[in-house]
Scaffold this active site. Structure first.
Site, PDB file in Angstrom:
ATOM      1  N   ASN A 154       4.912 -12.749  -8.955  1.00 33.62           N
ATOM      2  CA  ASN A 154       3.587 -12.331  -8.491  1.00 33.62           C
ATOM      3  C   ASN A 154       3.440 -10.828  -8.420  1.00 33.62           C
ATOM      4  OD1 ASN A 154       3.950 -11.294  -5.648  1.00 33.62           O
ATOM      5  ND2 ASN A 154       5.028 -13.232  -5.541  1.00 33.62           N
ATOM      6  N   CYS A 155       2.222 -10.407  -8.580  1.00 32.62           N
ATOM      7  CA  CYS A 155       1.939  -8.983  -8.503  1.00 32.62           C
ATOM      8  C   CYS A 155       0.515  -8.776  -8.043  1.00 32.62           C
ATOM      9  CB  CYS A 155       2.190  -8.305  -9.834  1.00 32.62           C
ATOM     10  SG  CYS A 155       1.862  -9.365 -11.234  1.00 32.62           S
ATOM     11  N   VAL A 156      -0.052  -9.742  -7.326  1.00 30.39           N
ATOM     12  CA  VAL A 156      -1.388  -9.557  -6.779  1.00 30.39           C
ATOM     13  C   VAL A 156      -1.322  -8.577  -5.621  1.00 30.39           C
ATOM     14  CG1 VAL A 156      -2.439 -11.716  -7.431  1.00 30.39           C
ATOM     15  CG2 VAL A 156      -0.976 -11.620  -5.444  1.00 30.39           C
TER      16      VAL A 156
END
Lengths: 428, 351
Positions: free
Chosen positions: A241-243
């Site tokens: 994830n990289c939100v």
């Protein structure tokens, strides 16, 4: 379980005809690396860039950051379940290219990936302005779905980190750290008079670009469980994830979990570090109730007197954080929470989406809504056009000269909730 | 640095200016080119670095009842002294005076772009209203704490005048404004967490980095046993008021609530009621105020005998940026009236 972590200090990175480590410099054969990435038929193109501390370089949108490592001895391999088979890792010897990192970028998957500036005010907020970065700028084949796209770039990053890590296999480390921890009974018996501490490690598991993987399995499909801290050092936990990149744990963070390092440091001195409980942050209320009940129960069963809980993300997971806190405290387990804040651009709003009077010991990694000005950079790796649409950016974030007015949340690792960085939120 | 003294204007009410008590609370703003009342102590505390060049005085009632006009008049009088800094109060636990001190400081900062500071009792209503925009130093509940607070007020004011950075509330001694900011520390969060945990384990004092807001969770009452005999009241924070908003309830940050008769009314229409709420699109509420305060269906239930009756008044305020302190106060007053009116249960509607 005993693991020697041999740290090879990397002070520079350069392209070369052969991928190798020599006198603190990582040489990268970029054609070989690109060819490795392009073995995946869903990746159309891959350009390898180097980004070094102090350079006028902006990387956007950043998906993940991974530290190159390799297994020198002992069972299993780095990133079990992805690059290696799923044998239990965490013992023997592992070499680390300390000071180097793989950064994945390229066409945006969602809306919400991060920024790394190698110099200027933005650089102060990300640990990855201080690493010698090998940047993979990748585009997927046309028509590839978002899930397949995310998976492809995630795997490419892991493979690249293992490929580079192998260059350190026969290099004499500058420093060796040893992490040794036996069974719970042995550990507890060794320090009968010290307070028993458990780490509750919350893993983001809300969906696409909000996922975390443990030995290759999606954390949202797991019950909370116990993991040996040494397993983290070999990449048993991988970021998907990289939100809102400021408070998502990159794979680099999982490999270098600072809470685990602190607990080891104090183990046998003023605490007895029993172990790590991993839990998730699913979106439904039933999942939240189940996971928080299960995780706190595990801590209780282990005999914890105290616990540190680290959150990943914000908003919805604040509910998981507070449930964990309430349940641990009601078992009489003294709890400290590690989180960050979304207090609005003016800092005047309530910081967390959920609160509890039991949450009386909270460490804040900063207010992610605070506005920051990022001056233009000479070189942009990736795609600057997405600055207006990534989380923390807004319409008009990008000025004509390439400077950015954004919320801190766009910066990869800025308010990391493992407490990796020095930023903190404070009341005025 | 000491060659030029900072020019300070001091704001006082009629009481501390020694003009009179409640009977003089309606005096309009006036100014004097001298040190008045507590200004003497303040002057001493300010020392050589600053000089009180004037005092502006206004009656508390006058200010409270003519906030906008009074504020403008006070500002004009302050401006005439060409100050570098304004100090108001201390107001201790005098509610209207506290609000006036807060309002004057806020206006000075906003309109004159000058630093300003005041001091009052933390529970003075002025604290809650103005602490976000104005530095407020805490005092005791009465003027008995004057001697203690004046040196602190003076020291803080001088810091502001010098343009020095103001640190966190614990360090500087002002009332926390509830504004969150970022600072770079010398220790990573994980290390701070470890230290906090060790202190918590040992039972030693520690300071959380994120204090939780105040909690006021109310346990629900047991269900109503016999609805057919029950008197049900309607209360809303959705801003539905009698047409024309006779009580002038504010569109935001409400300072009051209204009470309106339902006698003879079968439902609410755009002819009889409207919303005063400034925090949502009022179109649908104004078209049919029953959408926010469901009088129409309550009357149906009353006719069908499912409830005893609808209480003859409904209560309304605007829940839009309204401080928790005000909301709690309205709630307590409304509950008291409902209880006296024999109400069995209440339907609370928001927006």
């Amino acid at each position: 379980m005993r693991l020697e972590l041999g740290k090879i200090k990397i002070r520079d990175v350069a392209f070369g005809s052969q991928t190798k480590v020599e006198a603190g410099t990582l040489y990268v054969n970029k054609d070989e690396l690109a060819a490795l990435v392009l073995e995946d038929p869903t990746i159309k193109s891959c350009t390898v860039h180097l980004a070094k501390p102090g350079q006028e370089v902006r990387i956007i949108p950043v998906k993940d950051v991974i530290e190159p490592r390799c297994k020198v001895s002992g069972p299993g391999g780095i990133f079990p379940g992805f690059v290696s088979k799923v044998d239990t890792v965490g013992s023997g010897r592992t070499h680390v290219l300390s000071g180097a990192a793989v950064v994945t970028t390229g066409k945006i998957v969602g809306f919400q990936e991060g920024i790394i500036d190698m110099t200027g005010p933005g650089a102060d907020y990300t640990p990855f302005s201080k690493t010698c970065n090998v940047v993979l700028d990748m585009d997927p084949v046309d028509g590839l779905g978002k899930r397949e796209h995310e998976k492809a770039v995630r795997l490419a990053g892991l493979k690249a980190a293992v490929y580079l890590g192998e260059a350190g296999k026969d290099v004499e480390p500058d420093e060796i750290e040893t992490y040794d921890q036996g069974s719970f009974l042995e550990t507890a018996a060794k320090y009968p008079d010290l307070p028993k501490v458990v780490y509750i490690y919350m893993l983001q598991s809300q969906g696409l670009l909000h996922d975390t993987w443990v030995y290759g399995i999606d954390a949202k499909r797991t019950l909370p469980s116990i993991i040996h801290p040494n397993e983290l050092f070999d990449g048993a936990i991988v970021s998907g994830n990289c939100v809102s990149a400021c408070d998502k744990n990159t794979t680099f963070h999982h490999l270098n979990n600072p809470v685990v390092k602190q607990l080891f440091k104090h183990h046998g001195q003023d605490i007895c570090f029993l172990g790590v409980v991993i839990t998730n942050e699913n979106v439904t209320l039933q999942d939240k109730e189940r996971s928080s009940s299960y995780a706190s129960k595990l801590a209780k069963m282990l005999g914890a007197d105290a616990a540190i809980v680290s959150e990943e993300g914000f908003g919805n997971p604040d509910a998981d954080l507070i449930m964990n806190c309430n349940k641990l405290e009601s078992y009489g387990i003294k709890t400290v929470l590690l989180t960050d804040e979304y207090a609005g651009r003016d800092g005047a709003s309530q910081s967390l989406a959920d609160i509890s009077p039991k949450a009386d010991a909270v460490v804040s990694a900063g207010n992610a809504n605070e506005i920051i000005q990022l001056p233009p950079m000479k070189t942009v790796i990736g795609d600057l056009a997405v600055a207006d649409i990534i989380a923390g950016g807004f319409d008009g974030s990008k000025a004509a000269d390439g400077s950015l007015t954004v919320e801190l949340q766009v910066i990869t690792g800025a308010t990391n909730e493992l407490g990796y960085s020095n930023l903190r939120g404070i009341g005025f | 640095m000491a060659e030029k003294k900072f020019r300070v204007v001091h704001y006082l009410n009629q009481f501390f200016a020694q003009i009179g008590g409640e009977e003089k609370a309606n005096i309009p703003p006036e100014s004097r080119a001298e040190v008045v009342g507590p200004g003497l102590g303040l002057k001493a505390a300010l020392g050589q670095e600053a000089e009180i060049v004037g005092t502006v005085i206004c009656g508390d009632s006058y200010f409270g009842e003519n906030m906008e006009a009074a504020s403008a008049e006070v500002l004009n009088l302050i401006k005439e002294f060409e100050p570098d800094l304004v100090i108001a109060g201390p107001a201790f636990n005098a509610g209207r005076y506290g609000a006036a001190c807060g309002a004057v400081c806020a206006a000075v900062q906003r309109e004159l772009n000058l630093p300003a500071v005041t001091a009052m009792y933390p529970e003075n209503p002025g604290t809650d209203i103005y602490k976000k925009e104005v530095y407020i130093l805490p005092t005791g509940g009465s003027a008995a704490s004057m001697r203690k607070v004046l040196p602190k007020l003076a020291a803080f004011a001088l810091k502001l005048a010098r343009g020095e950075a103001i640190g966190d509330p614990a360090e500087e001694g002002y009332i926390a404004r509830g504004i969150r900011k970022n600072i770079m520390t010398h220790k990573p969060g994980a290390e701070r967490a470890m230290e906090m945990l060790l202190a918590k384990i040992k039972g030693q004092p520690f300071t959380t980095e994120l204090p939780m807001p105040a909690f006021d969770r109310v346990a629900p009452n047991p269900p109503v046993k016999d609805m057919a005999q029950a008197t049900i009241a309607l209360v809303t924070s959705g801003g539905i008021v009698a047409k024309g908003n006779p009580d002038h309830i504010e569109a935001s940050s409400a300072s009051k609530f209204g009470k309106y008769s339902l006698a003879g009314l079968d439902n609410m229409t755009s002819e009889t009621h409207e919303t005063a709420h400034g925090g949502y699109d009022p179109t649908y509420a104004n078209d049919d105020p029953d959408r926010v305060v469901p009088l129409d269906v309550m009357r149906d239930l009353e006719r069908e005998g499912k409830i005893g009756k609808v209480f003859e008044y409904f209560y309304a305020t605007v829940g839009n940026g309204t401080s928790v302190a005000n909301a709690a106060k309205f709630g307590a007053e409304i509950a008291k009236e409902l209880k006296e009116g024999g109400v069995t249960a209440v339907i609370l509607t928001s927006t």
